[in-house]
Scaffold this active site. Structure first.
Site, mmCIF file in Angstrom:
data_model
loop_
_atom_site.group_PDB
_atom_site.id
_atom_site.type_symbol
_atom_site.label_atom_id
_atom_site.label_comp_id
_atom_site.label_asym_id
_atom_site.label_seq_id
_atom_site.Cartn_x
_atom_site.Cartn_y
_atom_site.Cartn_z
ATOM 1 N N CYS A 118 12.195 -28.716 12.161
ATOM 2 C CA CYS A 118 10.943 -29.127 11.523
ATOM 3 C C CYS A 118 10.859 -28.460 10.154
ATOM 4 O O CYS A 118 9.847 -27.879 9.798
ATOM 5 C CB CYS A 118 9.740 -28.803 12.405
ATOM 6 S SG CYS A 118 9.656 -27.095 12.932
ATOM 7 N N ALA A 168 13.791 -24.937 24.466
ATOM 8 C CA ALA A 168 12.880 -25.912 25.074
ATOM 9 C C ALA A 168 11.394 -25.620 24.914
ATOM 10 O O ALA A 168 10.588 -26.543 24.903
ATOM 11 C CB ALA A 168 13.212 -26.042 26.552
ATOM 12 N N SER A 187 7.322 -29.712 25.102
ATOM 13 C CA SER A 187 6.875 -31.059 24.699
ATOM 14 C C SER A 187 8.029 -32.054 24.784
ATOM 15 O O SER A 187 7.903 -33.127 25.371
ATOM 16 C CB SER A 187 6.340 -31.034 23.264
ATOM 17 O OG SER A 187 5.349 -30.060 23.137
#
Lengths: 167, 305
Positions: B234, B111, B115
């Site tokens: 990402c 977490a 965000s």
């Protein structure tokens, strides 16, 4: 109170304190918010309050059936380990709009000084102690945080890490 | 050819305009903030931007996102009030794909800095329960302070290795859904951190793959039947994306679910360097930096059997 400062203990509703329970009760906590700021206890109907470490009270929307050892539960709400109980900045930002006592409203220019940590000298007819500092931004009331009013000066209690650095 | 360009060249066959991709990767990412609807509204925030002379440009695909043109995202009054959170555009997509409802019980496996956790809480109207976990103790203060500043009252924060996460502190046995935004090689953050590829190696990708697969496997075991798990990274590397999802599908406990995105994306790969994946992998989404002028991201939506 539970001796383990890593444990969240539920604040019980009434004054029948038992060993290994929290150092304050839910009733005492809500009475403080009501007496000092005029926020009625019913506002907190959906919330439970938890102590992690002596006098450090957290607010959580919901409930857990037992004490638990975790890092955080909701947000820090009030510090009760000192003579004058102190609300947190985040609690005031979350619930402060319900307050109608010991609220100090500042014009935007002073708000911008307050959030930089600057003491503000002012006459105010309220009682000394912790106050909710409110402002107005774009025609909306904003709850800024906690101030300590004493002898004609409002001392900003915005944590240093949160203070702004405006040029 | 720089070392970075040499690493990125492995993705040339996947891209229609590889030189544009390289150009965009070499351009810094704009600062973007998300309006936190737990504490404010878009209307209040836009009025505040105007009255405080904060120069912003709205993002065209999401009314809650604004690009900050001059100011630092964290040094203004709306930020202090918890109205704003600095969050990259693509980082706001996984919570939208998970789409939790108020009242849900949600696990955010990795977490910090919060965000996506706070965005999940906002999507749930700060009603329900989120367990925000992170294995890194040093990342706890950021997670805690962000959730508090943003007025999230429905989250419990736990510090544990997500691969072995235990529900022992709580009184329920399954979550409704989970966000599994795993640690990754971060290739898609190159615009924010140009040095991100300095330690890049294939060995690192496979080591991360092992970790990612274990975390995803634990998430699937914690979610109720019919519940949703969103897996995201990402990074561009198929080793950490399609390969992880392909392996989890082969274990037979979940299926891939189709979803739409409000920005341009490419389908997941069904083949990489001669390895064939489950054909449903094309239901995953890849977001390349050059498609929307953002960072890079990979998202898979899974339904637990």
């Amino acid at each position: 109170m539970n001796s383990k400062s890593t444990t969240f203990d539920l604040l019980l509703a009434d004054t029948t304190r038992q060993k290994n329970q929290s150092s304050v009760t839910r009733s005492e906590l809500l009475e403080f918010w009501h007496d000092r700021f005029g926020i009625p206890p019913k506002i907190f109907k959906e919330y439970t309050f938890w102590e992690k470490g002596y006098g450090k009270i957290w607010v959580f929307k919901g409930n857990l059936s037992k004490s638990t050892q975790i890092e955080a539960l909701g947000l820090r709400f009030t510090t009760t380990n000192q003579k004058n109980w102190k609300p947190t900045t985040n609690a005031v930002q979350k619930f402060g709009h319900h307050a109608h006592k010991n609220v100090l409203s500042l014009p935007l220019a002073q708000v911008l000084q307050f959030v930089q940590g600057a003491p503000l000298h002012m006459d105010w007819d309220g009682t000394s102690g912790y106050v909710i500092v409110r402002g107005n931004l774009s025609n909306h009331d904003i709850q800024i945080g906690v101030g300590l009013y004493s002898n004609g000066t409002l001392h900003s209690q915005i944590p240093k890490s949160r203070q702004l650095h405006l040029s | 050819m720089s070392e970075t360009t040499s690493i990125l060249s492995r993705y040339e066959p996947l891209l229609e305009d590889y030189s544009k991709f390289l150009d965009v990767c070499n351009t810094p990412l704009p600062y973007v903030v998300r309006i936190n609807t737990i504490k404010t509204t878009v209307q209040k925030s836009t009025s505040a931007f105007s009255d405080l002379s904060i120069d912003v440009t709205p993002c065209d695909w999401n009314p809650l996102l604004f690009q900050m043109n001059n100011s630092s995202p964290g040094n203004n009054l709306p930020y202090l009030l918890g109205w704003l959170h600095g969050q990259e555009e693509v980082s706001s997509i996984p919570p939208l794909v998970l789409d939790p409802l108020p009242g849900d019980t949600v696990w955010d496996a990795c977490a910090s800095p919060g965000s996506k956790t706070s965005q999940l809480a906002a999507l749930m109207d700060d009603t329900g329960f989120i367990v925000a976990n992170d294995s890194n103790l040093r990342r706890m203060p950021a997670l805690r302070s962000n959730l508090e500043r943003l007025g999230v009252t429905i989250a419990a924060i736990t510090h544990s290795d997500a691969r072995h996460f235990s529900l022992k502190p709580f009184d329920f046995n399954t979550f409704d859904s989970a966000l599994v935004d795993v640690p990754c090689s971060g290739e898609g953050t190159i615009r924010k951190n140009p040095r991100v590829l300095q330690k890049w190696s294939l060995k690192q990708l496979f080591s991360l793959q092992k970790l990612q697969l274990s975390i995803l496997r634990r998430a699937i075991s914690l979610i109720k039947s019919g519940g949703t798990v969103v897996y995201s990274t990402c990074t561009f590397s198929p080793e950490e994306n399609e390969m992880v999802v392909d392996k989890i599908l082969s274990e037979g406990n979940c299926t891939i679910v189709p979803f739409n995105l409000p920005i341009v994306s490419s389908p997941g790969l069904i083949e990489w360097e001669g390895i064939q994946f489950n054909s449903s992998l094309n239901l995953c989404k890849r977001i390349w930096p050059n498609q929307n002028n953002t960072g890079g991201f990979f998202i898979a939506k899974l339904e637990v059997k």
